[in-house]
Enzyme design. Structure first.
Site, mmCIF file in Angstrom:
data_model
loop_
_atom_site.group_PDB
_atom_site.id
_atom_site.type_symbol
_atom_site.label_atom_id
_atom_site.label_comp_id
_atom_site.label_asym_id
_atom_site.label_seq_id
_atom_site.Cartn_x
_atom_site.Cartn_y
_atom_site.Cartn_z
ATOM 1 N N ASP A 134 38.564 44.839 41.073
ATOM 2 C CA ASP A 134 38.365 44.885 42.529
ATOM 3 C C ASP A 134 39.580 44.437 43.345
ATOM 4 O O ASP A 134 39.571 44.532 44.578
ATOM 5 C CB ASP A 134 37.124 44.057 42.920
ATOM 6 N N HIS A 192 41.446 45.128 32.568
ATOM 7 C CA HIS A 192 40.688 46.394 32.576
ATOM 8 C C HIS A 192 41.179 47.336 33.650
ATOM 9 O O HIS A 192 40.454 48.229 34.085
ATOM 10 C CB HIS A 192 39.186 46.106 32.742
ATOM 11 N N CYS A 198 45.115 61.776 35.582
ATOM 12 C CA CYS A 198 44.580 62.902 34.807
ATOM 13 C C CYS A 198 44.592 62.549 33.318
ATOM 14 O O CYS A 198 45.610 62.089 32.787
ATOM 15 C CB CYS A 198 45.427 64.164 35.039
HETATM 16 N N1 APR Z 1 28.045 31.700 40.126
HETATM 17 C C1 APR Z 1 28.059 31.454 38.786
HETATM 18 N N2 APR Z 1 27.890 32.418 37.843
HETATM 19 C C2 APR Z 1 27.694 33.686 38.283
HETATM 20 C C3 APR Z 1 27.663 34.026 39.660
HETATM 21 C C4 APR Z 1 27.849 32.961 40.592
HETATM 22 N N3 APR Z 1 27.839 33.185 41.916
HETATM 23 N N4 APR Z 1 27.427 35.374 39.764
HETATM 24 C C5 APR Z 1 27.329 35.841 38.503
HETATM 25 N N5 APR Z 1 27.490 34.842 37.614
HETATM 26 C C6 APR Z 1 27.539 34.966 36.147
HETATM 27 C C7 APR Z 1 26.381 35.746 35.548
HETATM 28 O O1 APR Z 1 25.321 34.867 35.249
HETATM 29 C C8 APR Z 1 27.005 36.340 34.297
HETATM 30 O O2 APR Z 1 26.810 35.517 33.158
HETATM 31 O O3 APR Z 1 28.686 35.742 35.858
HETATM 32 C C9 APR Z 1 28.506 36.401 34.603
HETATM 33 C C10 APR Z 1 29.027 37.810 34.723
HETATM 34 O O4 APR Z 1 28.958 38.394 33.443
HETATM 35 P P1 APR Z 1 29.084 39.986 33.290
HETATM 36 O O5 APR Z 1 28.214 40.638 34.299
HETATM 37 O O6 APR Z 1 28.882 40.297 31.832
HETATM 38 O O7 APR Z 1 30.580 40.317 33.733
HETATM 39 P P2 APR Z 1 31.883 40.246 32.830
HETATM 40 O O8 APR Z 1 31.813 39.118 31.856
HETATM 41 O O9 APR Z 1 33.036 40.269 33.755
HETATM 42 O O10 APR Z 1 31.846 41.655 32.018
HETATM 43 C C11 APR Z 1 32.977 41.939 31.214
HETATM 44 O O11 APR Z 1 32.116 44.172 30.830
HETATM 45 O O12 APR Z 1 30.984 45.794 31.992
HETATM 46 C C12 APR Z 1 32.202 45.481 31.411
HETATM 47 O O13 APR Z 1 34.383 46.109 31.964
HETATM 48 C C13 APR Z 1 33.266 45.446 32.469
HETATM 49 O O14 APR Z 1 34.923 43.779 32.952
HETATM 50 C C14 APR Z 1 33.557 43.967 32.629
HETATM 51 C C15 APR Z 1 33.240 43.419 31.259
#
Ligand code: APR
Length: 233
Positions: free
Chosen positions: A87, A104, A112
């Protein structure tokens, strides 16, 4: 204090961008979402590409602003920011671009898959808005995707090597807003701990690396990270 930070989608939820695996995560709401970001599905199926472009067009990240956590990390002197996010909010919060490692990729560039021609996601979305469903490369007619690393693709080795070095060189490693379930990003936690760094995990839910942490903080990131950063400077 040499600090390296690994961030995940959880640092951007308070900016209005949903995460993937959290309680309100995109993958909880739409199990099909994973196909939209998996390279083989994307390349094989024009319907997946059509839905993927609509998801990109409607991504809240276009309107999102950095939050207090992004800004607090940007104020950490000489920190390395290794992010799984696409982002661009770390850079917009003031983290020097040369010290933000986008494991990522990011959502703003497009390319392309056949000839490599570079364009922008905004250009492709303008074509979607003008009625195209799967904008093909202007140069060769190939399939176009954003410059993000999809499942099934490998990370940029230069970026990954720098991220490993940043994990090895730091005294403190912060893992912020990641479920730490995706490799090789999550393995950086172990690299840092093995190299002797103090590990702090900031995440609402447990992660597979909590047992290695000197401290685990479950408070909301927008409040916890500024507090943590002020204790590090
Ligand atoms: N405060 C604390 N924790 C939070 C908050 C917050 N405001 N908002 C979300 N979380 C936590 C969630 O509980 C979750 O455990 O952040 C974590 C986000 O985990 P994911 O959704 O798995 O994201 P991420 O670890 O970045 O995923 C890794 O997976 O989908 C692919 O490529 C994508 O980069 C991504 C990768």
């Amino acid at each position: 204090m040499r600090v390296t930070v690994l961030t995940g989608a959880g640092i951007s939820t308070e900016s209005g961008i949903p995460d993937y695996r959290g309680p309100n995560g995109m993958w909880r709401r739409d199990p099909d979402h994973e196909k939209l970001v998996t390279y083989d599905y994307y390349m094989a199926d024009p319907e997946i590409r059509r839905r993927s472009w609509l998801m990109r067009r409607d991504n809240p990240a276009w309107e999102a602003e950095p939050n207090a956590a992004h800004r607090a990390l940007a104020a950490l002197p000489d920190a390395w920011i290794v992010t799984q996010n696409v982002d661009g909010l770390h850079q917009r919060a003031g983290s020097p671009p040369e010290r933000v490692l986008e494991l990522h990729g990011n959502m703003f560039g497009a390319l392309c898959t056949a000839c490599g021609a570079r364009s922008t996601t905004r250009e492709a979305i303008d074509r979607i808005d003008a009625g195209e469903s799967d904008p093909a490369c202007h140069e060769c007619g190939g399939v176009v995707k954003t410059a993000t690393v999809m499942f099934g693709q490998s990370l940029d080795p230069v970026v990954l090597t720098r991220a490993v070095e940043a994990a090895e060189e730091c005294e403190v490693f912060l893992a912020v807003g990641s479920s730490l379930r995706v490799q090789p990003a999550a393995s950086l936690v172990e690299v840092a701990v093995r190299a002797g760094a103090r590990l702090v995990v900031v995440n609402a839910e447990p992660t597979p690396y909590d047992h290695l942490a000197d401290e685990v903080i479950h408070d909301p990131i927008g409040a916890a990270v500024p507090r943590l950063c002020s204790s590090l400077t």
